[in-house]
Write an enzyme that holds these catalytic residues in place. Structure first.
Site, PDB file in Angstrom:
ATOM      1  N   SER A 128     -11.112  -0.607   2.848  1.00  0.00           N
ATOM      2  CA  SER A 128     -10.466  -0.912   4.125  1.00  0.00           C
ATOM      3  C   SER A 128     -10.072   0.411   4.777  1.00  0.00           C
ATOM      4  O   SER A 128      -9.345   1.195   4.183  1.00  0.00           O
ATOM      5  CB  SER A 128      -9.187  -1.729   3.906  1.00  0.00           C
ATOM      6  N   ARG A 156       0.822  -1.224   0.000  1.00  0.00           N
ATOM      7  CA  ARG A 156       0.000   0.000   0.000  1.00  0.00           C
ATOM      8  C   ARG A 156       0.859   1.278   0.000  1.00  0.00           C
ATOM      9  O   ARG A 156       0.427   2.310   0.524  1.00  0.00           O
ATOM     10  CB  ARG A 156      -0.942   0.053   1.201  1.00  0.00           C
ATOM     11  N   GLU A 211      -5.686   3.390   6.372  1.00  0.00           N
ATOM     12  CA  GLU A 211      -5.313   3.128   4.983  1.00  0.00           C
ATOM     13  C   GLU A 211      -5.930   4.228   4.132  1.00  0.00           C
ATOM     14  O   GLU A 211      -5.363   4.651   3.128  1.00  0.00           O
ATOM     15  CB  GLU A 211      -5.837   1.744   4.589  1.00  0.00           C
TER      16      GLU A 211
HETATM   17  N1  EPU Z   1      -4.950 -13.311   3.485  1.00  0.00           N
HETATM   18  C1  EPU Z   1      -3.882 -13.731   2.754  1.00  0.00           C
HETATM   19  N2  EPU Z   1      -4.038 -14.749   1.862  1.00  0.00           N
HETATM   20  C2  EPU Z   1      -5.228 -15.329   1.692  1.00  0.00           C
HETATM   21  C3  EPU Z   1      -6.332 -14.898   2.425  1.00  0.00           C
HETATM   22  C4  EPU Z   1      -6.170 -13.848   3.326  1.00  0.00           C
HETATM   23  O1  EPU Z   1      -2.794 -13.221   2.888  1.00  0.00           O
HETATM   24  O2  EPU Z   1      -5.289 -16.258   0.864  1.00  0.00           O
HETATM   25  C5  EPU Z   1      -4.756 -12.238   4.439  1.00  0.00           C
HETATM   26  C6  EPU Z   1      -5.063 -10.871   3.877  1.00  0.00           C
HETATM   27  O3  EPU Z   1      -3.936 -10.262   3.286  1.00  0.00           O
HETATM   28  C7  EPU Z   1      -5.510 -10.114   5.076  1.00  0.00           C
HETATM   29  C8  EPU Z   1      -6.147 -11.165   5.961  1.00  0.00           C
HETATM   30  O4  EPU Z   1      -5.632 -12.399   5.531  1.00  0.00           O
HETATM   31  O5  EPU Z   1      -4.426  -9.586   5.750  1.00  0.00           O
HETATM   32  C9  EPU Z   1      -7.621 -11.100   5.918  1.00  0.00           C
HETATM   33  O6  EPU Z   1      -8.072 -11.356   4.599  1.00  0.00           O
HETATM   34  P1  EPU Z   1      -9.270 -10.537   3.906  1.00  0.00           P
HETATM   35  O7  EPU Z   1      -9.507 -11.228   2.594  1.00  0.00           O
HETATM   36  O8  EPU Z   1     -10.380 -10.364   4.857  1.00  0.00           O
HETATM   37  O9  EPU Z   1      -8.571  -9.162   3.562  1.00  0.00           O
HETATM   38  P2  EPU Z   1      -8.560  -7.735   4.293  1.00  0.00           P
HETATM   39  O10 EPU Z   1      -7.380  -7.596   5.180  1.00  0.00           O
HETATM   40  O11 EPU Z   1      -9.852  -7.442   4.857  1.00  0.00           O
HETATM   41  C10 EPU Z   1      -7.174  -6.872   2.252  1.00  0.00           C
HETATM   42  C11 EPU Z   1      -7.042  -5.520   1.591  1.00  0.00           C
HETATM   43  C12 EPU Z   1      -8.225  -5.262   0.677  1.00  0.00           C
HETATM   44  C13 EPU Z   1      -8.271  -6.369  -0.358  1.00  0.00           C
HETATM   45  C14 EPU Z   1      -8.382  -7.712   0.345  1.00  0.00           C
HETATM   46  C15 EPU Z   1      -8.351  -8.871  -0.606  1.00  0.00           C
HETATM   47  C16 EPU Z   1      -5.811  -4.029   3.046  1.00  0.00           C
HETATM   48  C17 EPU Z   1      -5.881  -2.902   4.026  1.00  0.00           C
HETATM   49  N3  EPU Z   1      -6.972  -4.472   2.589  1.00  0.00           N
HETATM   50  O12 EPU Z   1      -8.354  -6.801   3.022  1.00  0.00           O
HETATM   51  O13 EPU Z   1      -8.025  -4.030   0.037  1.00  0.00           O
HETATM   52  O14 EPU Z   1      -9.352  -6.198  -1.245  1.00  0.00           O
HETATM   53  O15 EPU Z   1      -7.261  -7.862   1.261  1.00  0.00           O
HETATM   54  O16 EPU Z   1      -7.058  -9.113  -1.031  1.00  0.00           O
HETATM   55  O17 EPU Z   1      -4.724  -4.463   2.687  1.00  0.00           O
HETATM   56  C18 EPU Z   1      -8.396  -1.711   0.436  1.00  0.00           C
HETATM   57  O18 EPU Z   1      -7.175  -1.572   0.468  1.00  0.00           O
HETATM   58  O19 EPU Z   1      -9.182  -0.735   0.586  1.00  0.00           O
HETATM   59  C19 EPU Z   1      -8.952  -3.033   0.230  1.00  0.00           C
HETATM   60  C20 EPU Z   1     -10.266  -3.249   0.217  1.00  0.00           C
END
Ligand code: EPU
Length: 364
Positions: free
Chosen positions: A246, A170, A347
């Site tokens: 996020s 990011r 973020e």
């Molecule tokens: N995770 C992995 N691999 C996986 C599944 C999950 O590394 O296969 C990790 C994710 O990286 C995250 C955590 O597990 O740290 C939870 O996963 P979730 O899918 O709920 O993701 P999140 O943290 O809620 C992040 C990004 C989103 C992006 C999703 C999908 C940030 C702050 N947010 O969300 O981005 O769409 O992963 O990849 O990094 C945004 O930046 O506004 C945003 C929506």
């Protein structure tokens, strides 16, 4: 090309997905590089602080608005270059003002791989290198070949190759070391013709379990579907989609902090979620921390709350002010730090100054 139009006291809330914030003192929509240069000269001549606006999908604008010039970049165009680069990829020059998802949908429809997992992300192309947009196993740093900018140091138009953009989780030079120095005009993407989709993220793999390997279009649809389930797809009428995505970053910890967190979790009989992408970077899920600090999905009162579909999104339930969001943000940060010893960083970009609970971080 016509000269640019300077408007005054333009409400910014409707230009953001959060639908929050006061007006811009001055406002220019720039459709060409010439307009951008004129707008910069206008701000300089009056000593106005400049804020560059893209799609408004990652912003929280203060209730007072912006005291200077808001420059909305509206440079259009998706221009496919003939021939291939040295890695067999096709180059696309894309105007910073183009809708990101329009570019992704075109790329996928013409069977170019590299951005399919970034489907359904709101905002414009110009914002993508700034925060190195990433989701579902892809980041734009993997496909950005170069970024055309205006360098405000000397007003020159420059082409920055990906290597100098300093991409990280990011972040890039555009929102860290060189913040405020460059205005993104165009981004050049390098996509793989007839490439295979990237299906590495757990949610995606699960979606396709027991099925034939998906093509690019199916992958795009699956990503959009998963985003919709999390309230991360803008669906008109869905109260959970009035947000800035996020709101917090997933914290990246040191070895020591990570151990400490694991101990705190164990003491509560909990285990930190583990994925390869998290482990390699010592990243932890902010959503997990938020939910385990007393903020369940759907938490909140009145005008502001947490999305009913995802703990990481703060939502405007109607008529929320930036001060409302700020108060909830503070409350979450405070509780998470108290319980887990980890400070969550926003973020979303906070724009403007505000006399709110503990003041606003000033941008630019
Ligand atoms: N995770 C992995 N691999 C996986 C599944 C999950 O590394 O296969 C990790 C994710 O990286 C995250 C955590 O597990 O740290 C939870 O996963 P979730 O899918 O709920 O993701 P999140 O943290 O809620 C992040 C990004 C989103 C992006 C999703 C999908 C940030 C702050 N947010 O969300 O981005 O769409 O992963 O990849 O990094 C945004 O930046 O506004 C945003 C929506």
């Amino acid at each position: 090309m016509n000269s640019m139009l300077v408007q005054e006291n333009i409400p910014l809330a409707p230009l953001t997905t959060f639908d929050i914030g006061g007006p811009a003192r001055y406002f220019v929509e720039a459709k060409s590089i010439g307009h951008v240069q004129e707008a910069v000269a206008f701000a300089r001549s009056r000593d106005l602080p400049l804020f560059v606006l893209g799609g408004g999908s990652n912003l929280l604008v203060s209730d007072e608005g912006w005291p200077g010039l808001v420059l909305k970049i509206a440079i259009q165009g998706i221009d496919q270059r003939a021939g291939l680069d040295e890695s067999g990829r096709v180059l696309f020059h894309v105007g910073a003002g183009e809708c990101w998802d329009k570019f992704v949908s075109r790329a996928v429809a013409s069977r170019y791989a590299g951005v399919e997992c970034l489907s359904g992300i709101p905002g414009s192309v110009g914002g993508t290198p700034v925060q190195n947009v990433g989701a579902y196993g892809q980041e734009v740093s993997e496909t950005i070949s170069s970024v055309q900018v205006i360098d405000l140091k000397d007003n020159q138009v420059r082409e920055l190759c990906a290597e100098v953009c300093g991409f990280g989780y990011r972040c890039s030079i555009f929102n860290t070391s060189e913040r405020g120095r460059f205005i993104v005009l165009r981004v050049t993407y390098a996509l793989t013709p007839d490439g295979a989709p990237r299906v590495t993220y757990t949610d995606l793999k699960r979606h396709f379990e027991g099925r034939e390997p998906p093509n690019l279009a199916e992958t795009r649809e699956a990503v959009r579907h998963i985003r919709a389930l999390k309230g991360m797809l803008i669906v008109p009428g869905d109260p959970d989609s009035k947000s800035a995505g996020s709101f917090f970053k997933n914290p990246v910890l040191s070895e020591e902090q990570h151990e400490d967190l694991k101990c705190r979790a164990a003491a509560r009989g909990l285990t930190l979620p583990s994925y390869p992408a998290l482990e390699t970077r010592k990243k932890v899920s902010a959503a997990w921390l938020v939910e385990r600090s007393g903020f369940a999905r759907g938490f909140g009162f009145g005008r502001v709350g947490i999305s009913s579909k995802h703990a990481l999104a703060i939502v405007n339930r109607g008529g929320a002010t930036a001060a409302d969001v700020f108060a909830l943000k503070d409350q979450i940060q405070h509780r998470v730090e108290e319980i887990w010893g980890v400070r969550l960083e926003p973020e979303a970009v906070l724009v403007g100054t505000q006399t709110a609970p503990d003041g606003f971080a000033k941008t630019t």
